[in-house]
Design an enzyme around this catalytic site. Structure first.
Site, PDB file in Angstrom:
ATOM      1  N   CYS A 157       3.790   5.173  -6.910  1.00  0.00           N
ATOM      2  CA  CYS A 157       2.424   4.837  -6.491  1.00  0.00           C
ATOM      3  C   CYS A 157       1.407   5.554  -7.392  1.00  0.00           C
ATOM      4  CB  CYS A 157       2.217   5.135  -5.011  1.00  0.00           C
ATOM      5  SG  CYS A 157       0.786   4.234  -4.322  1.00  0.00           S
ATOM      6  N   HIS A 173       5.781   1.125  -2.187  1.00  0.00           N
ATOM      7  CA  HIS A 173       6.446   2.179  -1.418  1.00  0.00           C
ATOM      8  C   HIS A 173       7.768   1.745  -0.795  1.00  0.00           C
ATOM      9  CE1 HIS A 173       3.290   5.221  -1.679  1.00  0.00           C
ATOM     10  NE2 HIS A 173       2.411   4.262  -1.500  1.00  0.00           N
ATOM     11  N   GLU A 192      10.117   3.661  -0.382  1.00  0.00           N
ATOM     12  CA  GLU A 192      10.625   4.823   0.370  1.00  0.00           C
ATOM     13  C   GLU A 192      10.083   4.901   1.780  1.00  0.00           C
ATOM     14  OE1 GLU A 192       6.663   6.343  -1.007  1.00  0.00           O
ATOM     15  OE2 GLU A 192       8.202   4.992  -1.792  1.00  0.00           O
TER      16      GLU A 192
END
Length: 308
Positions: free
Chosen positions: A144, A237, A239
């Site tokens: 990011c 994202h 994760e």
């Protein structure tokens, strides 16, 4: 093989309950192999949540991983207990002074995307970190804002402010199916997005050597390979936990901050419903492929990393 982290780190219990293989120092020492050393420069305010998210993904591979938690030297976090930072994190200046090297290194996002890069209080040190990766890290993963910072520093590619937040779960196309980082990927996949800025594909295409691996018609380029700098940049994202977007949405609603319901996240776009995780399998694929590529290319003698 599991991921090696301190048994007192909160992630140890969380991941154990989830069935992720984790081990403490004593068990790791009994294995006659060299673990892959992965550093995590955690720039996010919720340190424990972020370290657990990344440990979950890199700990799901068949290799033994040794995770090191690193922070900026002078920047003080306001959202994580000082005791936790003291117990588990080392300042970058200490890591750099030690001369140690890493097989992999992750630079996380940070909630400062409204600022020009050079106005970030720790920008000068982050520049030193990014330059240091070129001689002390086999492969670096910028996530990011961290990925945007890296592509700006190494190539001058600018981030651009959006007139509304890109917020939700968006379909991304697999643009390079033969890439080793996309082994096992479908033709498209869903990825959580939460940002006020974007990178633009024509500006990335103008830089020789940058290859876009995943991209979206709605929210633009996502995953970029930069072979010359042994780096990957991802602007979204994978994760995130199932409820991370919900936490961000609920926070903004509670604070009276204007925010749209995250797109394609809740069933029927109804925030009263439990969100559905549709990215978990591809998240594990991507980070597992990254770890595998590191294993295939990193020197067994870790001191040889960065050698000409």
């Amino acid at each position: 093989m599991p991921i090696k982290i301190p048994t007192s780190l909160p992630a140890f219990d969380v991941l154990t309950r989830e069935g992720v293989m984790v081990m403490g120092e004593e068990a790791a020492a009994r294995q006659d192999i060299r673990p892959l050393r992965i550093g995590l420069l955690n720039l996010m305010p919720k340190k424990i949540q972020t370290e657990t998210q990344f440990a979950r993904l890199i700990g799901a591979t068949p290799l033994q991983i040794e995770l090191s938690l690193i922070r900026m030297t002078e920047h003080q976090t306001k959202n994580t207990a000082a005791e936790h930072m003291e117990a588990f994190y080392r300042p970058f200046a200490e890591v750099a002074a030690s001369g140690e090297k890493f097989d992999g290194f992750i630079i996380t996002g940070a909630p400062i995307e409204h600022l020009p890069f050079t106005e970030v209080t720790y920008w000068d040190e982050l520049v030193r970190v990014m330059d240091w990766t070129q001689t002390h890290v086999q492969s670096t993963f910028g996530v990011c804002w961290g990925g945007m910072a890296m592509i700006y520093h190494f190539h001058g590619v600018q981030k651009h402010m959006l007139d509304h937040k890109a917020f939700g779960c968006f379909r991304h196309r697999n643009l390079v199916p033969a890439s080793p980082y996309l082994r096992g990927f479908s033709d498209d996949c869903v990825i959580p997005v939460s940002r006020w800025t974007e990178m633009r594909q024509p500006e990335i295409d103008a830089v020789p050597g940058l290859v876009t691996l995943l991209g979206s018609d709605e929210v633009g380029p996502c995953l970029i390979e930069d072979a010359a700098h042994r780096a990957l940049y991802i602007f979204n994202h994978f994760e995130y936990d199932s409820d991370t977007l919900k936490q961000e949405y609920d926070r903004d609603v509670a604070n009276g901050t204007p925010i749209n319901v995250p797109i394609n996240y809740y069933p029927g776009n109804d925030p009263a419903q439990a969100p559905q995780n549709r990215w978990r399998s591809h998240a594990h694929l991507l980070y597992g492929n990254w770890i595998n590529q590191i294993y295939q290319t990193t020197p067994y003698d870790i001191d040889r990393i960065g050698a000409a």
